[in-house]
Design an enzyme around this catalytic site. Structure first.
Site, PDB file in Angstrom:
ATOM      1  N   HIS A  84       0.853  -1.186   0.000  1.00 45.30           N
ATOM      2  CA  HIS A  84       0.000   0.000   0.000  1.00 45.30           C
ATOM      3  C   HIS A  84       0.883   1.227   0.000  1.00 45.30           C
ATOM      4  O   HIS A  84       1.890   1.293   0.712  1.00 45.30           O
ATOM      5  CB  HIS A  84      -0.922   0.030   1.220  1.00 45.30           C
ATOM      6  CG  HIS A  84      -1.700   1.313   1.325  1.00 45.30           C
ATOM      7  ND1 HIS A  84      -2.810   1.564   0.551  1.00 45.30           N
ATOM      8  CD2 HIS A  84      -1.502   2.426   2.100  1.00 45.30           C
ATOM      9  CE1 HIS A  84      -3.277   2.771   0.835  1.00 45.30           C
ATOM     10  NE2 HIS A  84      -2.505   3.315   1.754  1.00 45.30           N
ATOM     11  N   ASP A 163     -16.540   1.110   7.122  1.00 40.28           N
ATOM     12  CA  ASP A 163     -15.625   2.194   6.780  1.00 40.28           C
ATOM     13  C   ASP A 163     -16.298   3.220   5.875  1.00 40.28           C
ATOM     14  O   ASP A 163     -16.080   4.419   6.027  1.00 40.28           O
ATOM     15  CB  ASP A 163     -14.371   1.635   6.101  1.00 40.28           C
ATOM     16  CG  ASP A 163     -13.444   2.738   5.635  1.00 40.28           C
ATOM     17  OD1 ASP A 163     -12.931   3.476   6.490  1.00 40.28           O
ATOM     18  OD2 ASP A 163     -13.252   2.875   4.411  1.00 40.28           O
ATOM     19  N   ARG A 170     -16.929  11.284   8.687  1.00 36.34           N
ATOM     20  CA  ARG A 170     -15.646  11.955   8.944  1.00 36.34           C
ATOM     21  C   ARG A 170     -15.474  13.143   8.019  1.00 36.34           C
ATOM     22  O   ARG A 170     -14.945  14.188   8.404  1.00 36.34           O
ATOM     23  CB  ARG A 170     -14.483  10.977   8.741  1.00 36.34           C
ATOM     24  CG  ARG A 170     -14.333   9.939   9.853  1.00 36.34           C
ATOM     25  CD  ARG A 170     -13.321   8.878   9.459  1.00 36.34           C
ATOM     26  NE  ARG A 170     -12.013   9.452   9.207  1.00 36.34           N
ATOM     27  CZ  ARG A 170     -11.081   8.891   8.435  1.00 36.34           C
ATOM     28  NH1 ARG A 170     -11.335   7.734   7.826  1.00 36.34           N
ATOM     29  NH2 ARG A 170      -9.912   9.464   8.268  1.00 36.34           N
ATOM     30  N   SER A 185      -9.027   3.034   8.547  1.00 32.10           N
ATOM     31  CA  SER A 185      -9.721   2.996   7.259  1.00 32.10           C
ATOM     32  C   SER A 185      -8.887   2.266   6.215  1.00 32.10           C
ATOM     33  O   SER A 185      -9.372   1.370   5.518  1.00 32.10           O
ATOM     34  CB  SER A 185     -10.021   4.427   6.800  1.00 32.10           C
ATOM     35  OG  SER A 185     -10.593   4.450   5.519  1.00 32.10           O
ATOM     36  N   LYS A 189      -9.500  -2.191   4.992  1.00 31.22           N
ATOM     37  CA  LYS A 189      -9.734  -2.631   3.606  1.00 31.22           C
ATOM     38  C   LYS A 189      -8.583  -3.502   3.108  1.00 31.22           C
ATOM     39  O   LYS A 189      -8.804  -4.513   2.430  1.00 31.22           O
ATOM     40  CB  LYS A 189      -9.924  -1.416   2.697  1.00 31.22           C
ATOM     41  CG  LYS A 189     -11.153  -0.580   3.035  1.00 31.22           C
ATOM     42  CD  LYS A 189     -11.440   0.458   1.996  1.00 31.22           C
ATOM     43  CE  LYS A 189     -10.440   1.596   2.011  1.00 31.22           C
ATOM     44  NZ  LYS A 189     -10.705   2.601   3.041  1.00 31.22           N
TER      45      LYS A 189
END
Length: 457
Positions: A84, A163, A170, A185, A189
């Protein structure tokens, strides 16, 4: 049996009490069942921000969000890995990485995002290749993993539905930037993919999502701790995002540069980042005995053609026809990718060394050319972008070409000036220091070079 209620949990958090696992799980369950008022969700999010979340609370929140939807399960004999990135300009690291890592038998179920603002999106860049299908069925995903070792898709199905609800609130309660919520968050995922190892590319610099190196390190440490707390081998690589990665910004231009990297002919800084991150995954899997050996193994796939064949197999399994694959193999990119109608050049206004190439300025300029989105529904022009001819650390003479601007009529004098001003020329030679440090669970952050060579000394 203790009866839980949202108002009581909210009051406890507002008072600064660390919440128990069952309280956080109950809160997320109420969110999913819609058995809670949106004002209560907003109040809880604000209490999280004002009173803070401990690592234990953040791990439990992430687990609960992940478990609110589908958690993928794979063949238990597979080594499932992923990466990521926190996003950047010219960030095309995913493509060479997914080409190289599966060569060693690991599986990568890559769920990618769309571009928004100055950061480009992996999915958008792949869709610059004619025929590429980003949306996959779950059956297709498993078949592709089994036969090829990797797929790239966007968020699908019932992944972390809690989420989505929390993020929408948010966004309107000024709690988007609170790091533990952002980390939960992201990780809910990512870990729903059913992976056992994860490498994080956390950027620091003018075009990153963090304000300082210290903040980037803190963000990296938090995500590493979350992953480790959920039983996933997680390592973060801190990388520089003051300067664009490689020499291209823009969807088609970046795909061409990625293919050149996969063929062993790409920019040195791009191959370096890919090799570092790939080596982390090889070490975690026990395939490489050291960071140095892992980097050499990844780089070898670019020289011997195995990464190229793997990447073409991924493309072929996601809709790209044989003729297009052959053109990509031969490097006949003009026959595949859209080309901009106009190419303008910006030049150096003095002699010296390039001390800075402002990635934020160039990323924003690419969006204004039509190569990115200012709003989620904006259409992207795949052909436009910026190609650097010189980068940080290079010596230039007055009048030398610095960059090509590939555009389809949206280039203004003001935008040209902005692109030219992104290049700061002075008397000091300052090469790019792309990979800065490594963050592992339970260990102090260590400088990259020390990490690379410590097992060899």
């Amino acid at each position: 049996m203790v009866v839980l209620s949202v108002p009581e949990i909210l009051a406890r958090k507002r008072g600064g009490t660390e919440l128990q696992d069952e309280e956080i799980e109950f809160f997320i369950d109420c969110v999913c069942r819609r058995d809670i008022d949106r004002s209560q969700i907003g109040a809880m999010l604000m209490a999280f921000c004002l009173r803070g979340l401990t690592t234990k609370e953040t791990v439990t929140l992430t687990k609960s969000m992940m478990s609110s939807g589908t958690v993928q399960e794979w063949d238990p004999t597979w080594k499932m890995v992923d990466k990521h990135s926190t996003g950047g300009v010219g960030d095309k690291v995913t493509f060479p990485l997914v080409a190289a890592v599966p060569v060693f038998g690991m599986k990568m179920p890559m769920v990618s995002g769309r571009g928004l603002g100055h950061t480009g999106g992996t999915a958008d860049k792949l869709e610059s290749i004619p025929g590429f299908e980003i949306a996959l069925t779950e059956e297709h995903m498993e078949k592709t993993l089994r036969e090829v070792g990797c797929y790239v898709t966007t968020q699908f199905g019932d992944i972390a539905p809690a989420d989505r609800t929390l993020y929408s609130i948010r966004d309107i309660t000024s709690t988007v930037c609170y790091a533990p919520l952002s980390c939960s968050s992201i990780m809910s995922k990512k870990l729903a993919e059913g992976i056992s190892s994860l490498v994080l590319d956390v950027k620091t610099g003018v075009a990153s999502t963090t304000d300082s190196y210290e903040q980037a390190e803190w963000l990296a440490r938090m995500m590493v701790d979350i992953g480790h707390g959920m039983g996933v081998d997680t390592t973060a690589v801190l990388t520089e995002m003051d300067t664009p990665i490689g020499f291209t910004i823009g969807n088609a231009l970046e795909m061409i540069e990625s293919l050149e990297c996969i063929k062993g002919k790409g920019p040195a800084d791009l191959e370096h980042i890919v090799s570092v991150q790939g080596a982390v995954l090889l070490c975690e899997a026990g395939i490489a005995s050291s960071q140095l050996e892992g980097e050499q193994m990844i780089a070898k796939t670019f020289r011997d053609g195995s990464a190229l064949e793997k990447f073409l197999s991924i493309l072929g399994n996601q809709g790209v026809d044989k003729q297009t694959l052959d053109l990509l193999r031969r490097g006949e990119y003009d026959q595949v990718f859209d080309k901009a109608k106009h190419i303008d050049t910006v030049t150096a206004q003095q002699s010296g060394f390039i001390e800075e190439v402002n990635a934020m300025a160039l990323g924003t300029a690419t969006v204004l050319l039509g190569g990115g989105r200012q709003l989620p529904g904006d259409k992207i022009d795949m052909a436009v972008g910026i190609k650097l001819l010189k980068t940080k650390g290079d010596k230039v003479e007055n009048g030398d070409s610095l960059a090509e601007i590939h555009h389809n009529g949206k280039l203004t004098n003001l935008l040209t000036t902005r692109i030219q001003n992104a290049f700061v020329i002075g008397n000091n030679c300052r090469p790019i220091n792309r990979v800065i440090a490594i963050v592992k669970p339970g260990e102090p952050t260590v400088g990259y070079l020390k990490h690379k060579f410590r097992a060899e000394n």
